[in-house]
Motif scaffolding. Structure first.
Motif, PDB file in Angstrom:
ATOM      1  N   SER A  35     -15.121  25.056  64.137  1.00 44.31           N
ATOM      2  CA  SER A  35     -14.475  25.874  63.160  1.00 44.31           C
ATOM      3  C   SER A  35     -14.571  27.413  63.864  1.00 44.31           C
ATOM      4  O   SER A  35     -15.290  27.714  64.668  1.00 44.31           O
ATOM      5  CB  SER A  35     -15.595  26.130  62.140  1.00 44.31           C
ATOM      6  OG  SER A  35     -16.593  26.680  62.057  1.00 44.31           O
ATOM      7  N   LEU A  36     -13.680  28.302  63.381  1.00 39.29           N
ATOM      8  CA  LEU A  36     -13.737  29.694  63.884  1.00 39.29           C
ATOM      9  C   LEU A  36     -12.697  30.575  63.032  1.00 39.29           C
ATOM     10  O   LEU A  36     -12.425  29.977  62.012  1.00 39.29           O
ATOM     11  CB  LEU A  36     -12.831  29.417  65.363  1.00 39.29           C
ATOM     12  CG  LEU A  36     -11.679  28.784  65.708  1.00 39.29           C
ATOM     13  CD1 LEU A  36     -10.420  29.485  64.989  1.00 39.29           C
ATOM     14  CD2 LEU A  36     -11.339  28.516  67.233  1.00 39.29           C
ATOM     15  N   GLN A  37     -12.700  31.802  63.231  1.00 36.78           N
ATOM     16  CA  GLN A  37     -12.085  32.703  62.259  1.00 36.78           C
ATOM     17  C   GLN A  37     -11.057  32.804  62.910  1.00 36.78           C
ATOM     18  O   GLN A  37     -10.586  33.181  63.964  1.00 36.78           O
ATOM     19  CB  GLN A  37     -12.702  33.898  62.038  1.00 36.78           C
ATOM     20  CG  GLN A  37     -14.150  34.127  61.439  1.00 36.78           C
ATOM     21  CD  GLN A  37     -13.986  33.648  59.961  1.00 36.78           C
ATOM     22  OE1 GLN A  37     -13.067  34.299  59.406  1.00 36.78           O
ATOM     23  NE2 GLN A  37     -14.918  32.973  59.255  1.00 36.78           N
ATOM     24  N   ALA A  38      -9.641  32.845  61.983  1.00 39.04           N
ATOM     25  CA  ALA A  38      -8.341  32.920  62.658  1.00 39.04           C
ATOM     26  C   ALA A  38      -7.505  33.278  61.489  1.00 39.04           C
ATOM     27  O   ALA A  38      -7.814  32.879  60.199  1.00 39.04           O
ATOM     28  CB  ALA A  38      -8.001  31.666  63.283  1.00 39.04           C
ATOM     29  N   ASP A  39      -6.312  33.895  61.820  1.00 39.00           N
ATOM     30  CA  ASP A  39      -5.183  34.090  60.787  1.00 39.00           C
ATOM     31  C   ASP A  39      -4.303  33.040  60.835  1.00 39.00           C
ATOM     32  O   ASP A  39      -4.180  32.115  61.694  1.00 39.00           O
ATOM     33  CB  ASP A  39      -4.964  35.680  60.568  1.00 39.00           C
ATOM     34  CG  ASP A  39      -4.026  35.800  62.107  1.00 39.00           C
ATOM     35  OD1 ASP A  39      -3.450  35.032  62.609  1.00 39.00           O
ATOM     36  OD2 ASP A  39      -3.877  37.121  62.267  1.00 39.00           O
ATOM     37  N   THR A  94      -8.140  36.866  57.782  1.00 40.38           N
ATOM     38  CA  THR A  94      -8.471  35.663  58.737  1.00 40.38           C
ATOM     39  C   THR A  94      -9.440  34.835  57.662  1.00 40.38           C
ATOM     40  O   THR A  94     -10.271  35.269  56.639  1.00 40.38           O
ATOM     41  CB  THR A  94      -9.323  36.012  59.708  1.00 40.38           C
ATOM     42  OG1 THR A  94     -10.547  36.804  59.340  1.00 40.38           O
ATOM     43  CG2 THR A  94      -8.422  37.012  60.577  1.00 40.38           C
ATOM     44  N   SER A  95      -9.265  33.537  57.832  1.00 39.78           N
ATOM     45  CA  SER A  95     -10.165  32.675  57.183  1.00 39.78           C
ATOM     46  C   SER A  95     -11.047  31.817  58.001  1.00 39.78           C
ATOM     47  O   SER A  95     -10.537  31.671  59.404  1.00 39.78           O
ATOM     48  CB  SER A  95      -9.458  31.748  55.883  1.00 39.78           C
ATOM     49  OG  SER A  95      -8.118  32.127  56.217  1.00 39.78           O
ATOM     50  N   LYS A  96     -12.146  31.079  57.581  1.00 38.05           N
ATOM     51  CA  LYS A  96     -12.498  30.090  58.466  1.00 38.05           C
ATOM     52  C   LYS A  96     -11.731  28.623  58.606  1.00 38.05           C
ATOM     53  O   LYS A  96     -11.154  28.112  57.513  1.00 38.05           O
ATOM     54  CB  LYS A  96     -13.918  29.769  57.814  1.00 38.05           C
ATOM     55  CG  LYS A  96     -14.733  29.044  58.506  1.00 38.05           C
ATOM     56  CD  LYS A  96     -16.363  28.772  57.963  1.00 38.05           C
ATOM     57  CE  LYS A  96     -17.298  28.353  58.733  1.00 38.05           C
ATOM     58  NZ  LYS A  96     -18.486  28.129  58.211  1.00 38.05           N
ATOM     59  N   VAL A 118      -7.815  24.913  56.561  1.00 37.97           N
ATOM     60  CA  VAL A 118      -8.120  26.236  56.560  1.00 37.97           C
ATOM     61  C   VAL A 118      -9.163  26.467  55.273  1.00 37.97           C
ATOM     62  O   VAL A 118      -8.687  25.642  54.092  1.00 37.97           O
ATOM     63  CB  VAL A 118      -6.988  27.152  55.998  1.00 37.97           C
ATOM     64  CG1 VAL A 118      -7.477  28.640  55.964  1.00 37.97           C
ATOM     65  CG2 VAL A 118      -5.926  27.008  57.054  1.00 37.97           C
ATOM     66  N   THR A 154     -10.322  28.434  52.453  1.00 36.85           N
ATOM     67  CA  THR A 154      -9.990  29.831  51.741  1.00 36.85           C
ATOM     68  C   THR A 154     -11.627  30.116  51.100  1.00 36.85           C
ATOM     69  O   THR A 154     -12.031  28.849  50.474  1.00 36.85           O
ATOM     70  CB  THR A 154      -8.998  29.900  50.628  1.00 36.85           C
ATOM     71  OG1 THR A 154      -9.273  28.598  49.905  1.00 36.85           O
ATOM     72  CG2 THR A 154      -7.906  30.053  51.401  1.00 36.85           C
ATOM     73  N   LYS A 155     -11.992  31.365  51.240  1.00 38.26           N
ATOM     74  CA  LYS A 155     -13.423  31.333  50.458  1.00 38.26           C
ATOM     75  C   LYS A 155     -13.254  31.765  49.148  1.00 38.26           C
ATOM     76  O   LYS A 155     -12.264  32.099  48.401  1.00 38.26           O
ATOM     77  CB  LYS A 155     -13.761  32.863  51.132  1.00 38.26           C
ATOM     78  CG  LYS A 155     -15.136  32.892  50.723  1.00 38.26           C
ATOM     79  CD  LYS A 155     -15.486  34.104  51.684  1.00 38.26           C
ATOM     80  CE  LYS A 155     -17.247  34.483  51.623  1.00 38.26           C
ATOM     81  NZ  LYS A 155     -17.392  35.977  52.320  1.00 38.26           N
TER      82      LYS A 155
END
Lengths: 260, 318
Positions: free
Chosen positions: B272-276, B242-244, B299, B301-302
């Motif tokens: 924003s939220l965390q999701a795949d 999952t990413s932000k 999306v 990516t960190k």
């Protein structure tokens, strides 16, 4: 040990692929030729033999060869540090000692090459201009060719000691310009200072390097500069200095880190 | 002494198949200053391994120790089972390197430079030199003096001398320094190709995080002479992670209400939220079904940079 001579080859390439080496050789050849021609033009009454101009040519040539060899020697190790190529040179499957040895051998070969070449050149040029004269005795009753061969041999020994000293300076200071400057200063200044010191009456003076570098003093009839010095003595002093120079050079080159 | 050197040797021969270099408690002290502090690191075979850290972290010092330019104060470095301290010649045979800038003999031609280094290693034929020249794309200029080369060309010549003897380990110190974007890209592709096709392990240092992210399979992060972390680089196609995710919508309030079952953070017009990946698509469908206009989905990516900053406590990286 696979082909160590390839390393010497490399060092030779770095000496002879540079224009400055050939400029030095050009200067030597032209200058000595000029001296001979000058002698010839003043020799209107035909009293000169070939040996007088030959001696002047040889003296000038040896001085210049010494300076040139010192320049190349001082730059040999330090130049690699200045340019940064030392990093690529050392990361090969060779010990540092052998890499240093290849540099040193290339320098000795350079000194030898220039000495022999200039000896032959001066001899031939003066032979052609003045003709051969074998009927003189030089120094302590020697034939001229024997006398001058010995002189060149002695000068070569001094040259090797001087080159070794500048090689040491090159390794210690790692800066091409500084190494060249310091080596030349020592060579020219050292001669003057010890020349003055020679007048002082201290026992230790005769052990100084520079007094013993002029081995040719033993060829003539004049006797040594200081009482108690002899050819054997001077050679021993030079050998002592030589061993110390070599030991310090190799020790430092092996031990010190190569940092920027 | 002999015992302490013997143990890492035997262990490394066991691990020789997948470890090219092993650094074991490597320490460098100059005077009282500790530059490298007990660095222990294994570099796996066939990877592009990044060595990352801010300026002055000790990257170059470590690399200089790995190639024998600097001596270790403590510890061991083993390359293909050979200790760099005691079997230098055997160890360094497997290594090709550029330490900092690729400095060559400027008064020689490119070819003479290569010949010079080829003579120092047995078994490099003239054909191999030509092959490498072709490979790095210097054929047209190889007989010109190096002083006429551009930085990019010098870099290529540097790579050529480093891979000429088919090393199993290629060490590059800040290889992208001074290269233009095209040059960087070219070098990057080339390094990956070397690792993939020739099985050469590439150990590359950099302070440029974005660079490392694109180039490496794994990075070691070093700060103040200490190893902070070693981690694989996540590939972008990781579907379950999952990413932000940021959504840009016309009515954020309504969207917040709609998605009250999830942890949503409002940021102006965005939330924003965390999701795949699958969740993102489903969320989008829900929003559209609720007559909310979705202008954009981003999306995040960190990046390695974020991770790096997290780990080093936000210390500034140049």
């Amino acid at each position: 040990m696979f082909d160590f001579w390839q390393l010497v080859n490399n060092e030779n390439m770095k000496i002879y692929r540079r224009p400055r080496t050939w400029i030095m050789l050009g200067i030597l050849l032209v200058l000595t030729l000029g001296i001979s021609i000058l002698f010839f033009s003043f020799n209107t009454d035909n009293t000169l033999t070939m040996w007088m101009p030959f001696e002047v040519c040889a003296t000038v040539a040896i001085l210049l060869i010494t300076i040139f060899t010192v320049v190349i020697s001082a730059e040999s190790v330090a130049g690699e540090f200045t340019s940064g190529t030392i990093k690529l040179l050392l990361i090969r499957p060779w010990s540092r000692s052998k890499i240093l040895l290849s540099k040193y051998l290339a320098l000795i070969m350079f000194a030898l090459f220039f000495m022999i070449l200039l000896f032959a050149w001066n001899f031939l040029v003066n032979l052609i201009i003045f003709g051969y004269e074998g009927d003189v005795r030089m120094g302590q009753d020697m034939a001229p060719l024997q006398y001058y061969t010995l002189m060149h041999l002695f000068e070569l020994i001094s040259l090797i000691v001087v080159v070794t000293l500048s090689f040491l300076i090159s390794t210690v200071f790692r800066s091409g310009g500084l190494a060249i400057g310091l080596s030349l200063f020592l060579l020219l200044g050292g001669n003057m200072i010890t020349g003055l010191l020679a007048f002082l009456d201290y026992g230790w003076i005769k052990y100084l390097l520079f007094l013993n570098l002029s081995l040719s003093q033993y060829l003539g009839n004049g006797g040594p500069m200081i009482e108690g010095m002899s050819l054997g003595f001077s050679l021993s002093v030079l050998a002592g200095h030589y061993v110390v120079f070599i030991a310090i050079t190799w020790y430092l080159f092996n031990k010190r880190d190569v940092a920027s | 002494m002999s015992e302490s050197t013997a143990s890492p040797d035997t262990r490394s021969s066991m691990a020789a198949d997948h470890t090219v270099v092993r650094l074991q408690g490597v320490t460098k002290r100059i005077g009282k200053r500790t530059i490298i502090d007990h660095l222990t690191l294994d570099v796996p075979t066939g990877e592009v391994f990044g060595f990352l850290g801010p300026n002055g972290a000790g990257k170059t010092t470590t690399i200089r120790m790995m190639v024998g330019l600097m001596k270790l104060t403590e510890g061991e470095i083993i390359i293909r089972g050979h200790n760099i301290r005691t079997e230098y010649e055997q160890a360094i045979r497997h290594v090709g390197a550029i330490v900092e800038n690729p400095e060559m003999y400027k008064y020689l031609t490119g070819y003479q430079n290569l010949l010079h280094f080829a003579r120092m290693i047995p078994g490099i034929s003239r054909q191999r030199i030509d092959e490498v020249v072709e490979l790095v794309g210097l054929k047209a200029r190889i007989h010109d003096k190096v002083k006429t080369y551009s930085l990019g060309m010098r870099q290529r010549l540097g790579v050529a001398q480093a891979i000429m003897h088919k090393p199993s380990l290629l060490i590059l110190d800040e290889p992208t320094n001074g290269l233009d974007p095209a040059g960087i890209r070219e070098l990057r592709d080339y390094l990956r190709q070397l690792a993939r096709q020739e099985g050469i392990t590439v150990f590359v240092s950099s302070h440029l995080l974005s660079e490392m992210e694109l180039m490496c399979d794994r990075v070691a992060i070093i700060q103040n002479g200490r190893l902070i972390d070693v981690r694989p680089i996540q590939q972008a196609s990781n579907e379950t992670a999952t990413s932000k995710v940021y959504f840009e919508v016309d009515r954020p309030d309504a969207a917040m209400k709609l998605l009250s079952d999830m942890e949503v953070v409002r940021e102006g017009n965005l939330f924003s939220l965390q999701a795949d990946r699958e969740q993102v698509a489903a969320l989008n469908a829900r929003l559209v079904a609720a007559q909310i206009k979705v202008y954009g989905i981003r999306v995040q990516t960190k990046s390695l940079e974020d991770q790096f900053l997290e780990m080093t406590g936000g210390e500034r990286i140049v």
